[in-house]
Design an enzyme around this catalytic site. Structure first.
Site: not given
Length: 233
Positions: A87, A94-96, A100
């Protein structure tokens, strides 16, 4: 990235300042906070790698950037320390979900930091930014763990991690070795001066050179192994 201090309304700035001050005074476990007096819209932190994960023993620098529409819009998170994680993108993004679709203004920065730390324990391969890490996590965990641990050792441990340091946290000055007799130990003082260039002296020199050569070879081998491993990344 430019500061958004001038873009945020005064009441938001007051709330941000209050929350960052509270975080600095009482940070979440395993997370250090490094607030900036000049720009409170960019928060630098250092997260300790959780035990039981490939990141254990490492310290990962990260920053949160508050945009001009904060808190209506979530902050953006970036790892500054290189990490092999599904992630985390190659540029540290950072993808969390909390950054989002799950973001709510009332969640606050503490919740964000704790969620990112939990991401080190429970990666989510379904929203992978690093597709290779996500694939290995699902198909070959041993290889994923090996790659993640290698990058942790190289980039997140010791002085190489580049963690912001307190004045008393830096490397301590080396102690002076003292005079040659003290460094050599008591036995050196017991050897008569007349034997200094004799058989004993030659044996000592030979042994010293042998040990030095052996240490050099071991260090060179470790360095070469790491270079080969990095070329595979």
């Amino acid at each position: 990235m430019n500061s958004n201090v001038e873009n945020l309304p005064p009441h938001v700035l007051r709330l941000v300042y209050k929350e960052i001050s509270a975080l600095a005074a009482d940070p979440p476990e395993g997370i250090k906070i490094y607030p900036s007096d000049e720009d409170i819209t960019e928060l630098h932190t250092a997260i300790e790698g959780p035990e039981g994960t490939p990141f254990a023993g490492g310290v990962f620098r990260m920053r949160l950037v508050l945009g001009k529409d904060f808190p209506a819009v979530p902050p953006k998170g970036y790892f500054l320390t290189k990490i092999f994680h599904p992630n985390v993108g190659h540029k540290g993004e950072i993808c969390v979900n909390v950054l989002k679709r799950d973001w709510k203004a009332e969640l606050g920065l503490r919740h964000v930091l704790l969620t990112i730390k939990c991401l080190l324990i429970h990666p989510n391969p379904e929203s992978a930014l690093n597709e290779e890490a996500g694939r290995l996590l699902l198909e070959d965990y041993a290889e994923y763990e090996s790659r993640a641990r290698l990058l942790t050792e190289i980039h997140a441990m010791g002085a190489s991690s580049g963690e912001p340091q307190d004045p008393n946290d830096g490397p301590q000055p080396k102690k002076h070795a003292g005079d040659p007799l003290k460094r050599a130990g008591p036995s050196a003082a017991a050897v008569p001066a007349s034997l200094g260039n004799g058989a004993n002296g030659a044996s000592t020199t030979s042994s010293s050179n042998s040990n030095s050569s052996s240490s050099t070879n071991v260090a060179g081998k470790k360095k070469a192994d790491k270079k080969r491993a990095l070329r595979r990344l």
